[in-house]
Design a protein around this motif. Structure first.
Motif, PDB file in Angstrom:
ATOM      1  N   LEU A  47       0.960  -1.046  -0.146  1.00 18.56           N
ATOM      2  CA  LEU A  47      -0.207  -0.059  -0.066  1.00 18.56           C
ATOM      3  C   LEU A  47       0.939   1.206   0.066  1.00 18.56           C
ATOM      4  CD1 LEU A  47      -2.610  -1.284   2.649  1.00 18.56           C
ATOM      5  CD2 LEU A  47      -3.023  -1.038   0.225  1.00 18.56           C
ATOM      6  N   SER A  48       0.310   2.329  -0.533  1.00 12.47           N
ATOM      7  CA  SER A  48       0.967   3.371  -0.651  1.00 12.47           C
ATOM      8  C   SER A  48       1.375   4.330   0.507  1.00 12.47           C
ATOM      9  CB  SER A  48       0.370   4.312  -1.568  1.00 12.47           C
ATOM     10  OG  SER A  48      -0.404   5.194  -1.259  1.00 12.47           O
ATOM     11  N   PRO A  49       2.370   5.237   0.781  1.00 15.69           N
ATOM     12  CA  PRO A  49       2.415   6.006   2.227  1.00 15.69           C
ATOM     13  C   PRO A  49       1.387   6.541   2.430  1.00 15.69           C
ATOM     14  CG  PRO A  49       4.266   5.965   0.782  1.00 15.69           C
ATOM     15  CD  PRO A  49       3.399   5.304  -0.042  1.00 15.69           C
ATOM     16  N   ILE A 281     -11.443   2.084   9.481  1.00 13.55           N
ATOM     17  CA  ILE A 281     -10.192   2.276   8.949  1.00 13.55           C
ATOM     18  C   ILE A 281      -9.935   2.264   7.450  1.00 13.55           C
ATOM     19  CG2 ILE A 281      -7.721   1.327   9.498  1.00 13.55           C
ATOM     20  CD1 ILE A 281      -8.601   0.559  12.396  1.00 13.55           C
ATOM     21  N   THR A 282     -10.551   1.162   6.923  1.00 12.49           N
ATOM     22  CA  THR A 282     -10.409   1.063   5.532  1.00 12.49           C
ATOM     23  C   THR A 282     -11.005   2.022   4.576  1.00 12.49           C
ATOM     24  OG1 THR A 282     -10.608  -1.378   6.038  1.00 12.49           O
ATOM     25  CG2 THR A 282     -10.821  -0.789   3.592  1.00 12.49           C
ATOM     26  N   GLN A 283     -12.093   2.682   5.127  1.00 13.67           N
ATOM     27  CA  GLN A 283     -12.539   3.851   4.459  1.00 13.67           C
ATOM     28  C   GLN A 283     -11.750   4.997   4.576  1.00 13.67           C
ATOM     29  OE1 GLN A 283     -16.938   4.581   4.113  1.00 13.67           O
ATOM     30  NE2 GLN A 283     -17.135   2.743   5.369  1.00 13.67           N
ATOM     31  N   ARG A 284     -10.955   5.282   5.509  1.00 16.62           N
ATOM     32  CA  ARG A 284     -10.175   6.288   5.771  1.00 16.62           C
ATOM     33  C   ARG A 284      -8.999   6.021   4.546  1.00 16.62           C
ATOM     34  NH1 ARG A 284     -12.103  11.157   7.048  1.00 16.62           N
ATOM     35  NH2 ARG A 284     -12.794  11.282   9.240  1.00 16.62           N
ATOM     36  N   ALA A 285      -8.408   4.770   4.757  1.00 18.12           N
ATOM     37  CA  ALA A 285      -7.428   4.464   3.983  1.00 18.12           C
ATOM     38  C   ALA A 285      -7.894   4.665   2.189  1.00 18.12           C
ATOM     39  CB  ALA A 285      -6.940   3.074   3.913  1.00 18.12           C
ATOM     40  N   ALA A 286      -9.098   4.305   1.887  1.00 18.48           N
ATOM     41  CA  ALA A 286      -9.631   4.658   0.603  1.00 18.48           C
ATOM     42  C   ALA A 286      -9.679   5.872   0.333  1.00 18.48           C
ATOM     43  CB  ALA A 286     -10.960   3.914   0.508  1.00 18.48           C
ATOM     44  N   GLU A 287     -10.125   6.924   1.405  1.00 17.25           N
ATOM     45  CA  GLU A 287     -10.330   8.171   1.177  1.00 17.25           C
ATOM     46  C   GLU A 287      -8.665   8.858   0.799  1.00 17.25           C
ATOM     47  OE1 GLU A 287     -10.464  10.553   4.491  1.00 17.25           O
ATOM     48  OE2 GLU A 287     -11.695  12.247   3.670  1.00 17.25           O
ATOM     49  N   ALA A 288      -7.918   8.317   1.317  1.00 17.23           N
ATOM     50  CA  ALA A 288      -6.377   8.804   1.261  1.00 17.23           C
ATOM     51  C   ALA A 288      -5.733   8.433  -0.486  1.00 17.23           C
ATOM     52  CB  ALA A 288      -5.417   8.122   2.069  1.00 17.23           C
ATOM     53  N   VAL A 289      -6.798   7.333  -0.936  1.00 16.75           N
ATOM     54  CA  VAL A 289      -6.091   7.039  -2.446  1.00 16.75           C
ATOM     55  C   VAL A 289      -6.443   8.460  -3.078  1.00 16.75           C
ATOM     56  CG1 VAL A 289      -6.856   5.324  -4.417  1.00 16.75           C
ATOM     57  CG2 VAL A 289      -6.484   4.467  -2.028  1.00 16.75           C
ATOM     58  N   PHE A 290      -7.588   9.006  -2.944  1.00 16.62           N
ATOM     59  CA  PHE A 290      -8.064  10.040  -3.817  1.00 16.62           C
ATOM     60  C   PHE A 290      -7.544  11.206  -3.531  1.00 16.62           C
ATOM     61  CE2 PHE A 290     -11.148   6.629  -3.756  1.00 16.62           C
ATOM     62  CZ  PHE A 290     -11.408   6.407  -5.067  1.00 16.62           C
ATOM     63  N   THR A 291      -6.652  11.493  -2.609  1.00 18.51           N
ATOM     64  CA  THR A 291      -6.079  12.964  -2.216  1.00 18.51           C
ATOM     65  C   THR A 291      -4.841  12.987  -3.373  1.00 18.51           C
ATOM     66  OG1 THR A 291      -4.191  11.845  -1.070  1.00 18.51           O
ATOM     67  CG2 THR A 291      -6.277  12.755   0.103  1.00 18.51           C
ATOM     68  N   PRO A 292      -4.365  14.306  -3.807  1.00 18.97           N
ATOM     69  CA  PRO A 292      -3.354  14.222  -4.659  1.00 18.97           C
ATOM     70  C   PRO A 292      -2.140  13.472  -4.665  1.00 18.97           C
ATOM     71  CG  PRO A 292      -4.299  16.563  -3.936  1.00 18.97           C
ATOM     72  CD  PRO A 292      -4.881  15.633  -3.123  1.00 18.97           C
ATOM     73  N   GLU A 293      -1.809  13.383  -3.065  1.00 20.21           N
ATOM     74  CA  GLU A 293      -0.317  12.246  -2.876  1.00 20.21           C
ATOM     75  C   GLU A 293      -0.860  11.105  -3.385  1.00 20.21           C
ATOM     76  OE1 GLU A 293      -1.893  14.055   0.420  1.00 20.21           O
ATOM     77  OE2 GLU A 293      -1.646  15.574  -1.193  1.00 20.21           O
ATOM     78  N   GLY A 294      -1.974  10.771  -2.837  1.00 19.21           N
ATOM     79  CA  GLY A 294      -2.520   9.237  -2.962  1.00 19.21           C
ATOM     80  C   GLY A 294      -2.441   8.915  -4.387  1.00 19.21           C
ATOM     81  N   LEU A 295      -3.203   9.675  -5.185  1.00 13.46           N
ATOM     82  CA  LEU A 295      -3.116   9.505  -6.589  1.00 13.46           C
ATOM     83  C   LEU A 295      -1.966   9.590  -7.353  1.00 13.46           C
ATOM     84  CD1 LEU A 295      -6.424  11.654  -7.440  1.00 13.46           C
ATOM     85  CD2 LEU A 295      -6.174   9.257  -7.796  1.00 13.46           C
TER      86      LEU A 295
END
Ligand code: MLT
Length: 394
Positions: A47-49, A281-295
């Motif tokens: 998983l990404s940072p 916890i998983t939903q917060r992790a998923a939210e992070a995917v859609f941030t500029p850093e996550g993407l």
């Protein structure tokens, strides 16, 4: 008491379970064999940072009385994630309201569970070859299936036969297993057909993040009229390495109604009864995917797999093997060399090269004679697997 007799009509075991059993038997007979797995589309990069940081933060929240969360107030997802996903759609020009986004534990479950909403008398149209979940879940509920041939002749991208009418239509693009991708004009033909027939189009977009060519659609909702006839399923499994996390989403537009009944309302009713939501916890992790850093991080991961696909494609070309996919898709769909059947090739590749792939026949009769490889492996192992295949076929 009678059991559901429809289960007698299923294949004896689910494709990837059959493969896992064969591999386990091989390992028992050949302990220590250096297997390279290119079978099930499971990711190998971590998983990404940004995702890890969000999970740590959410775990800390769960450890404090003031910020602890119990049952989610809405099993369809926390507003922060529904909004983030709707924002992601907006980023490539697709309209989606957060209330139309339903968070689930993966596309497999949602694709399988959606059939609860439909009458058993409906006719189902399924391309062949196909992701086995579409077939199995309809067989379990005893629906009549019609198959649509996907073959080399139509680029594994079949279009509707106007003479055939269907109520429920499954499409997957970029396609699992063939890696073929529909263009806008082709999807428009499907949308028009579905609307004309009063049918629902179940569109599996699990591999959308692999689309690199701008002119190719990533969502059925890029097509005019789709909001009146389609449901889209998507997943973070392949996009962000969530195969072990479990998070996906289903988009059901408000306009999708049959007999004045909203499909989204029925799904909400079903999920409210049978599903308690994805963990906070998983939903917060998923939210992070859609941030500029996550993407940005996800893009890096995807390019690693895309490089694997390129290496595999080069090797197949060198071996003179016909294939499709590998561009805009993590799957390569190759013709089995030497006119071997797909299970025969599976056995040879496993026995002689210790490489595991997926026999095309497991995806339907038109898959016979073909074989699927995934680009989700470790880069060095992927190269090694292709070298082993070359040596085996020399
Ligand atoms: C596949 O290999 O076809 C997929 O990984 C299976 C899945 O996503 O359930």
């Amino acid at each position: 008491m009678k059991l559901n007799a429809n289960f007698q009509n299923l294949q004896q075991s689910y494709l990837f379970v059959t493969i896992a059993k064969k591999v386990a038997a091989y390992l028992e007979a050949n302990p220590g064999a250096d297997l390279i797995k290119m079978g099930i589309g499971d990711v190998t990069l971590p998983l990404s940072p940004a995702v890890i940081e969000a999970m740590h933060k959410a775990s800390d929240e769960m450890g404090k009385k003031e910020t602890f969360r119990g049952y989610s107030p809405d099993s369809n997802g926390y507003p922060f994630l529904r909004k983030a996903i709707a924002g992601y759609y907006h980023s490539f020009g697709v309209k989606a309201d957060p209330s139309e986004v339903f968070v689930g534990d993966g596309a497999k479950s949602d694709v399988g569970n959606i059939v609860d909403l439909f009458d058993r008398e409906n006719t189902v149209l399924i391309p062949d070859p196909v992701y086995p979940v579409y077939v199995d879940t309809n067989v379990m509920s005893g629906r009549k299936l019609l198959y649509l041939d996907a073959k080399e002749e139509n680029g594994f991208l079949p279009l509707p036969d106007p003479g055939v009418s269907a109520d429920i239509i499954y499409l997957c693009s970029p396609n699992n297993p063939t890696g073929a991708v529909y263009n806008r004009e082709q999807l428009k033909v499907w949308v028009d057909y579905a609307r004309k027939n009063g049918a629902v189009l179940l569109f599996d977009a699990a591999y959308e993040s692999f689309v690199t060519e701008k002119e190719l659609p990533r969502s059925i909702f890029e097509i005019e009229g789709a909001r009146e006839c389609a449901i889209e399923f998507c997943s973070l499994s392949k996009t962000a390495g969530f195969t072990g996390m479990r998070c996906g989403y289903t988009v059901i537009p408000k306009e999708l109604q049959f007999g004045g009944v909203s499909v989204a309302a029925l799904w909400e009713r079903r999920q409210g009864c049978k599903f308690n939501g994805v963990s906070y916890i998983t939903q917060r992790a998923a939210e992070a995917v859609f941030t500029p850093e996550g993407l940005a991080e996800v893009k890096k991961t995807l390019s690693y797999y895309q490089e694997n696909a390129r290496v595999m494609a080069e090797a197949l070309k060198e071996m003179g093997i016909w294939f499709t996919g590998g561009v805009n898709s993590p799957y390569l769909w190759m013709r089995c060399p030497g006119h071997l059947g797909s299970w025969e090739f599976f056995d040879r590749l496993l026995g002689e090269a210790q490489v595991v792939g997926t026999p095309g026949e497991g995806f339907g009769k038109n898959g016979e004679g073909y074989f699927r490889l995934t680009a989700f492996g470790d880069q060095e192992k992927t190269k090694e697997a292709m070298e082993r295949m070359k040596r085996m076929l020399k």
